[in-house]
Design an enzyme around this catalytic site. Structure first.
Site, PDB file in Angstrom:
ATOM      1  N   GLU A 113      -0.918  -9.148  -0.271  1.00 54.90           N
ATOM      2  CA  GLU A 113      -1.495 -10.230  -0.370  1.00 54.90           C
ATOM      3  C   GLU A 113      -2.801  -9.881  -1.508  1.00 54.90           C
ATOM      4  OE1 GLU A 113      -1.786  -6.463   3.235  1.00 54.90           O
ATOM      5  OE2 GLU A 113      -1.971  -7.920   4.444  1.00 54.90           O
ATOM      6  N   GLY A 172       1.125  -5.103   0.948  1.00 48.00           N
ATOM      7  CA  GLY A 172      -0.537  -5.087   0.536  1.00 48.00           C
ATOM      8  C   GLY A 172       0.128  -6.056  -0.830  1.00 48.00           C
ATOM      9  N   ALA A 179       1.374  -0.888  -0.155  1.00 45.74           N
ATOM     10  CA  ALA A 179       0.091   0.215   0.217  1.00 45.74           C
ATOM     11  C   ALA A 179       0.885   1.168   0.285  1.00 45.74           C
ATOM     12  CB  ALA A 179      -0.676  -0.141   1.395  1.00 45.74           C
ATOM     13  N   GLU A 221       5.364  -4.937   6.791  1.00 45.60           N
ATOM     14  CA  GLU A 221       4.417  -4.250   7.706  1.00 45.60           C
ATOM     15  C   GLU A 221       4.690  -3.366   8.797  1.00 45.60           C
ATOM     16  OE1 GLU A 221       3.379  -6.475   5.896  1.00 45.60           O
ATOM     17  OE2 GLU A 221       1.259  -5.573   5.054  1.00 45.60           O
TER      18      GLU A 221
END
Ligand code: DAK
Length: 258
Positions: free
Chosen positions: A112, A109, A66, A132
């Site tokens: 993911e 992300g 992200a 993260e």
């Protein structure tokens, strides 16, 4: 096909390829990109001319996570109201098979997003991880759940708690990735696989994908029942008649997607 600011969309026969396109920031997944991506996947899913989707980035990065710069100053309440991540859930509802073609970084992300796909082809240069923890947070788009189911508790814990990246080869051995190929072939290999899926009867493909995904959120008993219903449902399709007739008549079936 259409104009997207952060995606490159191409189409060959029944296969659509969607490439994330923010190369300067290693395809960091900002709100605008994710909005376009989810809209694009949903549009492809509604298009009967598309029977398989390849999702990719570029050689250096599938996606490095992200967009940290977009999140860095947000408060918890702002995050809650923005609820910008809610759109990720819509990817789960896509019925068309999605094959990830992953090279370079697939982090946070990005990892993911890769795990939202149904099949993963990686290049030898793939670096996969959930880093993260290194920036003070934890996975938020399914990393703790999907990674654990794919690679088991030990490796998932190690990756999530230390941020260690694994190679495509290690990811394949752990069951996260289907196949690892030299970097010059990863996209081609994913598209080849997509074409093979696109040659199968589309209604059966959709129902079969749905049934496999069901196994992640139901008991075995409910899952078996769901599978059986989908199996029976296919006896209402023209393609089922065609498939079995073609077998008996020793000819190649012609799928109508009906
Ligand atoms: N966000 C923003 N910019 C990024 C970025 C990211 N995730 N990753 C890289 N970039 C940018 C860099 O800032 C740099 O930009 P400039 O400085 O040139 O302007 C450019 O991309 C090139 O990166 P580097 O210069 O750092 O390149 P290196 O080869 O040296 O290093 C790297 C590559 C991938 C190791 C490094 O860039 C890196 O560590 N990137 C961050 C990786 C990371 O921490 N990813 C996790 C982010 S958190 C949720 C959904 C999703 C999420 C959470 C919740 N919900 C549904 C609730 C996801 C969270 C995350 O992914």
């Amino acid at each position: 096909m259409s104009d997207y600011k952060n995606l490159i969309l191409s189409r060959e026969g029944f296969v659509a390829t969607v490439a994330l396109n923010r190369p300067k920031v290693l395809n960091a997944l900002n709100l605008e990109l994710m909005t376009e991506l989810v809209d694009c996947l949903e549009a492809l899913d509604q298009n009967a001319g598309v029977r398989a989707i390849v999702l990719t980035g570029n050689e250096r990065a599938f996606a490095a996570g992200a967009d940290i710069k977009e999140m860095a100053d947000a408060t918890a309440v702002e995050m809650l109201y923005r609820d910008q991540f809610a759109r990720w859930d819509r990817i789960r509802k896509i019925k068309t098979p999605i094959i990830a073609a992953v090279s370079g970084f697939a982090l946070g992300g990005g990892c993911e997003l890769m795990m939202h796909c149904d099949i993963i082809i990686a290049s030898e240069t793939a670096r996969i991880g959930q880093p993260e923890i290194l920036i003070g947070v934890m996975p938020g788009a399914g990393g703790t759940q999907r990674l654990t189911r794919a690679v088991g508790k030990g490796l998932a814990m190690e990756m999530v708690l230390t941020g260690r990246q694994i190679t495509g080869e290690e990811a394949m051995k752990a069951g996260l990735v289907n196949k690892v190929v030299p970097v010059e072939f990863y996209l081609e290999e994913a598209q080849r696989l997509a074409r093979t899926i696109a040659e199968q009867p589309p209604v059966a493909v959709r129902l079969a994908k749905e049934a496999v995904l069901k196994s992640f959120d139901t008991t075995i008993e409910m899952g078996l029942e769901y599978e059986r219903k989908n199996f029976y449902l296919l006896f209402a399709s023209e393609d089922m008649r065609e498939g079995m007739a073609a077998f008996i008549e020793k000819r190649k079936p012609e799928w109508k997607g009906k």
